[in-house]
Design a protein around this motif. Sequence first.
Motif, PDB file in Angstrom:
ATOM      1  N   SER A 129       0.733  -1.278  -0.049  1.00 39.01           N
ATOM      2  CA  SER A 129       0.006   0.032   0.068  1.00 39.01           C
ATOM      3  C   SER A 129       0.870   1.326   0.093  1.00 39.01           C
ATOM      4  O   SER A 129       2.036   1.195   0.530  1.00 39.01           O
ATOM      5  CB  SER A 129      -0.864  -0.086   1.112  1.00 39.01           C
ATOM      6  N   ILE A 131       0.603   4.019   1.510  1.00 39.18           N
ATOM      7  CA  ILE A 131       0.730   4.611   2.653  1.00 39.18           C
ATOM      8  C   ILE A 131       1.977   4.004   3.529  1.00 39.18           C
ATOM      9  O   ILE A 131       2.850   4.375   4.251  1.00 39.18           O
ATOM     10  CB  ILE A 131      -0.598   4.772   3.526  1.00 39.18           C
ATOM     11  N   THR A 132       1.920   2.473   3.401  1.00 37.06           N
ATOM     12  CA  THR A 132       3.132   1.756   4.072  1.00 37.06           C
ATOM     13  C   THR A 132       4.483   2.175   3.251  1.00 37.06           C
ATOM     14  O   THR A 132       5.470   2.310   4.194  1.00 37.06           O
ATOM     15  CB  THR A 132       3.157   0.259   3.914  1.00 37.06           C
ATOM     16  N   LEU A 135       5.466   5.846   4.534  1.00 37.03           N
ATOM     17  CA  LEU A 135       5.865   5.698   6.007  1.00 37.03           C
ATOM     18  C   LEU A 135       7.372   5.220   6.228  1.00 37.03           C
ATOM     19  O   LEU A 135       8.034   5.611   6.891  1.00 37.03           O
ATOM     20  CB  LEU A 135       4.911   5.041   6.902  1.00 37.03           C
ATOM     21  N   ASP A 242      -1.479   9.821  -0.696  1.00 34.20           N
ATOM     22  CA  ASP A 242      -1.197   8.972   0.317  1.00 34.20           C
ATOM     23  C   ASP A 242       0.357   9.323   0.478  1.00 34.20           C
ATOM     24  O   ASP A 242       0.868   9.451   1.615  1.00 34.20           O
ATOM     25  CB  ASP A 242      -1.173   7.597  -0.181  1.00 34.20           C
ATOM     26  N   LYS A 245       1.205  12.648   2.145  1.00 30.07           N
ATOM     27  CA  LYS A 245       0.599  12.528   3.664  1.00 30.07           C
ATOM     28  C   LYS A 245       1.217  11.867   4.576  1.00 30.07           C
ATOM     29  O   LYS A 245       1.917  12.334   5.836  1.00 30.07           O
ATOM     30  CB  LYS A 245      -0.838  12.014   3.434  1.00 30.07           C
ATOM     31  N   ALA A 246       2.073  10.871   3.840  1.00 33.66           N
ATOM     32  CA  ALA A 246       3.046  10.172   4.757  1.00 33.66           C
ATOM     33  C   ALA A 246       4.457  10.371   4.730  1.00 33.66           C
ATOM     34  O   ALA A 246       5.066  10.515   5.730  1.00 33.66           O
ATOM     35  CB  ALA A 246       3.144   8.519   4.168  1.00 33.66           C
TER      36      ALA A 246
ATOM     37  N   ASN B 208      -5.277  -2.054  -0.262  1.00 33.89           N
ATOM     38  CA  ASN B 208      -4.350  -1.140   0.173  1.00 33.89           C
ATOM     39  C   ASN B 208      -4.825   0.541   0.211  1.00 33.89           C
ATOM     40  O   ASN B 208      -3.978   1.316   0.549  1.00 33.89           O
ATOM     41  CB  ASN B 208      -3.149  -1.085  -1.007  1.00 33.89           C
ATOM     42  N   PHE B 210      -6.277   4.005   1.386  1.00 33.04           N
ATOM     43  CA  PHE B 210      -6.020   4.755   2.482  1.00 33.04           C
ATOM     44  C   PHE B 210      -7.232   5.931   2.697  1.00 33.04           C
ATOM     45  O   PHE B 210      -7.650   6.018   3.816  1.00 33.04           O
ATOM     46  CB  PHE B 210      -4.611   5.150   2.461  1.00 33.04           C
ATOM     47  N   GLN B 230      -1.827   0.865  10.878  1.00 33.68           N
ATOM     48  CA  GLN B 230      -0.575   1.334  10.860  1.00 33.68           C
ATOM     49  C   GLN B 230      -0.223   2.873  10.922  1.00 33.68           C
ATOM     50  O   GLN B 230       0.783   3.479  11.343  1.00 33.68           O
ATOM     51  CB  GLN B 230       0.469   0.854   9.553  1.00 33.68           C
ATOM     52  N   PHE B 248       4.841  -1.751  10.561  1.00 34.80           N
ATOM     53  CA  PHE B 248       4.800  -1.901   9.092  1.00 34.80           C
ATOM     54  C   PHE B 248       4.928  -3.286   8.331  1.00 34.80           C
ATOM     55  O   PHE B 248       4.250  -3.654   7.582  1.00 34.80           O
ATOM     56  CB  PHE B 248       6.037  -0.986   8.342  1.00 34.80           C
TER      57      PHE B 248
END
Lengths: 304, 277
Positions: A129, A131-132, A135, A242, A245-246, B208, B210, B230, B248
């Motif tokens: 994803s 966002i993962t 981050l 995304d 944002k991250a 996935n 968000f 997360q 994560f």
Amino acid sequence: MSVATKSRETPVQNRGATRSKRITFALMTLPGLLLYSAFFIFPVLMGIYYGMTDWNGITRKFNFIGLANYARIFQDDRFLRALLFNLRYCIMLTVCIVALGIALALLLNSKIKGITAYRAMYFVPAVLSGITVGLIFNQILYRAIPPIGQALGIEFLSKNILSDPKLAVYGILFVNVWQGVAMPTLLFLAGLQSIPADLYEAASLDGANILQQFWYITLPFLVPVLTVVMVLTVKGGLMIFDYIKALTDGGPGGVTESVSLLIYSNAFSENKYSYAIAEAIIVGIIIALISAVQISISNKKKVD
Amino acid sequence: MNHSKSSAVLRHILLLIGVGFIILPLYMTIITAFKTPAENMASFFAFPQSFNLENFKGVLEGGGYFRAFFNTVYITALVILGNMAIMPAMSYAISRSMDTSRIYRIVYYFLLLGIFIPFEVKMMPLVKLMSWLHLLHPTGLVILCISSSTCEAVFLYVGFLYSIPKEMEEAAYIDGATTLQTYTKVVFPLLKPMMATVLIRNGLWIWNDFMLPLVTLNRSDKFWTLTLFQYNFRTEYSVDYSRTFAAFCMSMLPILVFYVFMQKNIIGGLTSGAVKS
């Protein structure tokens, strides 16, 4: 897509069968059509209406103010800066993804040992994803890259590039390409595999060099895929949310504030609800126009 | 001969550099998750001295992770089932009626309209609408996701239905099958390659996603999906980044395991329908 092909009527259709067929077809269409109308088109219409009010999203009372929000937006420096950021970002993203995607697809199309393992590996980022990924890279750029940069004496890598107003955008771009190139690569690869091999043999017998073969054989075959990739990437670049944002949350000092991020914060933390909707509609019109132009250009190319 | 051999070596080298770029961030995520905070302070790159599981325990504590995992599975599975039940049938009715009926032509273009409407335009009204209808929960999100997937699904299925021969369904009609029987027995199985493309694209997107969960489900941790879990975990434990990296890892784990086992089907499925039209 051809819509022009006429369906042939079956010879043994009597009236009763046609009628029951019509009813079945109507019943097959209705649920999807209703869901789509209620949860897709209706909110859009609501948005168009709210965009012409001064509602802050909370109070019961609000006034109809016509196009006043739109007039204000075009004088709003913050919105224009965000829009400019998106356009600039979008161009960089599209160039990077198309160039790198084609290069990787050419490499992954070679007949060498272990090529299926390479292909599987190169697609991994696409299943994660955004966002993962955002981050994780946020932490890596903050903690891992600066020590490397210092050790190697590379100045622009010696500090967190996400906190540098000039460099932050390239950090976002890098992360976006890291993940975003996987799917286009797969599509380009599928396009390359559809090219008949004897075309290259014939061309090399005629004395065409590698570059000429690429230009006159490979690229024309990739045009349909290229259109799909361009439309998707441009849309992605104009709507990016995304990763920003991250990674930076719009910072430092708002230089990486994208339109989506601006709309999000206007609507949900600054109580400028109707104003944010008007902004969203303007962006929607811009995206629709760009997609329409891209699709019509590629349709012309197909006809030639 | 010599030339092609050196070019193969060059290709391996270039591909391996790329693999390094892909692996390195994931590798760093994993080793960081296994290190104690003190080890991480000392060096970001060093290999963990012992495989310390404290960070993972911290992530699993309180059951938030499992709840988020089940919410994500629930949402993704229901959207895929709903999509399978609604979209192919609707596309079949449209593709076989569009040539003779103006209404279906209008319906078709109405359904495609959404391709040009970016999510932001309907994002905020959608939140209002869902809260009026008391649908700000995972099941509500399922309805939203099915509606949002309409345009792409109808576009792909209708295009595909035009490209497959109609002889088989005509034969079924002649043998006296009803429209519904013809659809379930003949047409639906023929749609498989395109269905793979549509459902994998959809599944990956929903798993996935968000932004939609952020605006509809963030208000209660009971409703969180893995992406929200997360994201909120990072905010809560921003100091303890060993633990954040364990979060994560745990969030990526399900989809990576799924990918390892289904890799051939995923890649094949995504291209089988996509390249045809």
